[in-house]
Design a protein around this motif. Structure first.
Motif, PDB file in Angstrom:
ATOM      1  N   GLU A 228       0.806  -1.217   0.000  1.00 44.27           N
ATOM      2  CA  GLU A 228       0.000   0.000   0.000  1.00 44.27           C
ATOM      3  C   GLU A 228       0.839   1.267   0.000  1.00 44.27           C
ATOM      4  OE1 GLU A 228      -2.393  -0.555   3.449  1.00 44.27           O
ATOM      5  OE2 GLU A 228      -3.787  -1.947   2.473  1.00 44.27           O
ATOM      6  N   PRO A 239       0.917   5.415   3.644  1.00 45.49           N
ATOM      7  CA  PRO A 239      -0.374   6.115   3.801  1.00 45.49           C
ATOM      8  C   PRO A 239      -0.646   6.488   5.250  1.00 45.49           C
ATOM      9  CG  PRO A 239      -0.698   3.787   3.281  1.00 45.49           C
ATOM     10  CD  PRO A 239       0.746   4.068   3.079  1.00 45.49           C
ATOM     11  N   GLU A 243      -2.307   9.905   6.640  1.00 42.93           N
ATOM     12  CA  GLU A 243      -3.582   9.802   7.344  1.00 42.93           C
ATOM     13  C   GLU A 243      -3.526  10.464   8.714  1.00 42.93           C
ATOM     14  OE1 GLU A 243      -4.905   5.577   5.254  1.00 42.93           O
ATOM     15  OE2 GLU A 243      -4.202   5.607   7.321  1.00 42.93           O
ATOM     16  N   ALA A 256      -8.727   7.675   5.009  1.00 47.02           N
ATOM     17  CA  ALA A 256      -7.956   6.605   4.373  1.00 47.02           C
ATOM     18  C   ALA A 256      -7.264   7.185   3.143  1.00 47.02           C
ATOM     19  CB  ALA A 256      -8.860   5.443   3.973  1.00 47.02           C
ATOM     20  N   PHE A 258      -4.869   6.570  -0.275  1.00 50.65           N
ATOM     21  CA  PHE A 258      -4.629   5.510  -1.250  1.00 50.65           C
ATOM     22  C   PHE A 258      -4.159   6.125  -2.560  1.00 50.65           C
ATOM     23  CE2 PHE A 258      -8.921   7.007  -1.567  1.00 50.65           C
ATOM     24  CZ  PHE A 258      -9.216   7.028  -2.914  1.00 50.65           C
ATOM     25  N   SER A 315     -10.751  -1.088   2.778  1.00 48.91           N
ATOM     26  CA  SER A 315     -10.426  -1.652   1.471  1.00 48.91           C
ATOM     27  C   SER A 315      -9.944  -0.535   0.550  1.00 48.91           C
ATOM     28  CB  SER A 315     -11.651  -2.350   0.862  1.00 48.91           C
ATOM     29  OG  SER A 315     -11.358  -2.781  -0.456  1.00 48.91           O
ATOM     30  N   ARG A 316      -8.638  -0.378   0.449  1.00 55.78           N
ATOM     31  CA  ARG A 316      -8.076   0.671  -0.408  1.00 55.78           C
ATOM     32  C   ARG A 316      -8.308   0.354  -1.887  1.00 55.78           C
ATOM     33  NH1 ARG A 316      -4.939   3.621   3.414  1.00 55.78           N
ATOM     34  NH2 ARG A 316      -4.434   2.267   5.178  1.00 55.78           N
ATOM     35  N   LEU A 319     -11.608   1.776  -2.692  1.00 55.18           N
ATOM     36  CA  LEU A 319     -11.502   3.236  -2.773  1.00 55.18           C
ATOM     37  C   LEU A 319     -10.876   3.664  -4.095  1.00 55.18           C
ATOM     38  CD1 LEU A 319     -10.365   4.102   0.856  1.00 55.18           C
ATOM     39  CD2 LEU A 319     -12.521   4.752  -0.221  1.00 55.18           C
ATOM     40  N   ALA A 320      -9.856   2.925  -4.545  1.00 54.67           N
ATOM     41  CA  ALA A 320      -9.212   3.264  -5.815  1.00 54.67           C
ATOM     42  C   ALA A 320     -10.192   3.120  -6.975  1.00 54.67           C
ATOM     43  CB  ALA A 320      -7.984   2.376  -6.030  1.00 54.67           C
TER      44      ALA A 320
END
Length: 333
Positions: A228, A239, A243, A256, A258, A315-316, A319-320
């Motif tokens: 990540e 990240p 954050e 979050a 990402f 769940s990145r 999100l992406a």
């Protein structure tokens, strides 16, 4: 889903180490927000039954405080996301929670604001635990105000822990790198998953996929997952680092960070935020630019809630996908 086999000897070793790390009376009543399908919930439940205690499982977040008050429960265990949901669902000050002697959190890094809320509203003694299905209990320590973001306590005596670079060279104390662990009776392979074995089990070591540092006195601080880490203008950045700054902006309750492709197909740093009301995005951008420079997010998404997996972790990847879809539609800041 990766799976490891537990022998009787391995199970007894894990239980005895839990007894060392989290002491309690044999007849304690425990509220466990973890599901028994995961290693944390299974081991906590098995251990407490083995010790003669009572375990409360499967209750909805909104009745947590009622159950604890009614049954005089002594300990509560859950992930940061589960504590957040329980605190949001009902007001703990409306119930008598004086029986609580210990709160335990595990599963992900706990934000400073949540540390404060748990200690002030539930129980002053909050234990932060880090471990894995493969290596068991790795580190633990009291979560206190002012702890560095990602602080995960002291590595336990039975675990050999090292921080290494991409070429497996051991790094000095305090330098960030990939974490690897070894301990007696640790499994050395997943069941029917040779690809995962290549990634995570090398020689005698288990490579967790986590990044972090270990101080000279064995204090473990997590800085994210190796998969990540983001590329900020050619510089790799965790990240977690970003954050921690974004979450300190007034009104933001969760964040979050990402990476996602921008309109040119290049990776940009995004921040998804959850807030109590509308967020002044230009002010947030200026705040982040001042504090983080080139590491500051270039795009922000305000959401009602962050997407999470079954374990409660953000769940990145989801999100992406959301960010990429909004970029194609020309939405976002």
């Amino acid at each position: 889903m990766k799976a490891v086999g537990y022998s009787k000897r391995h199970m007894m070793t894990l239980l005895s180490r839990l007894s060392f790390g989290i002491r309690g009376e044999g007849r304690d009543s425990i509220f466990c927000a973890f599901g028994v399908q995961g290693a944390a919930g299974f081991l906590v439940t098995f251990w407490n039954f083995w010790a003669g205690g009572t375990v409360f499982l499967g209750w909805a977040p909104e009745v947590t405080w009622q159950v604890i008050s009614q049954h005089r429960i002594a300990r509560i265990e859950g992930s940061p996301a589960q504590y957040r949901d329980m605190l949001r669902s009902s007001d703990p000050s409306m119930f008598d929670l004086s029986s609580l002697r210990l709160a335990v959190t595990a599963g992900s890094v706990i934000p400073p604001k949540l540390v404060y809320d748990i200690r002030s509203k539930l129980c002053a003694t909050l234990l932060n635990v880090y471990g894995s299905t493969e290596a068991g209990l790795v580190s633990l320590g009291l979560a206190l105000p002012g702890d560095p973001f990602g602080s995960s306590g002291r590595v336990t005596p039975w675990v050999k822990a090292e921080v290494v670079d991409e070429n497996d060279r051991v790094l000095p104390a305090g330098q960030e790198g990939m974490l690897r662990f070894n301990c007696e009776d640790m499994p050395h392979a997943y069941m029917n998953d040779p690809r995962a074995n290549e990634l995570h089990f090398r020689g005698k070591w288990f490579y967790s996929g986590d990044m972090g540092t270990i101080s000279s006195d064995r204090i473990l601080t997590l800085s994210g997952r190796s998969s990540e880490h983001l590329n900020a203008g050619g510089v790799k950045v965790s990240p977690f680092t970003i954050e921690n700054h974004v979450a300190a902006f007034p009104g933001i309750s969760e964040c979050a960070v990402f990476g996602a492709s921008d309109e040119f197909g290049l990776e940009s740093i995004y921040a998804a935020v959850v807030a109590d009301g509308p967020v002044d995005i230009p002010a947030l951008q200026a705040y982040c630019a001042s504090a983080l420079g080139a590491k500051a997010p270039t795009n922000f998404l305000q959401m009602p809630a962050l997407p999470r997996n079954a374990a409660g972790k953000v769940s990145r990847a989801d999100l992406a996908q959301i960010a990429s879809a909004q970029t194609r539609k020309g939405i976002g800041h």
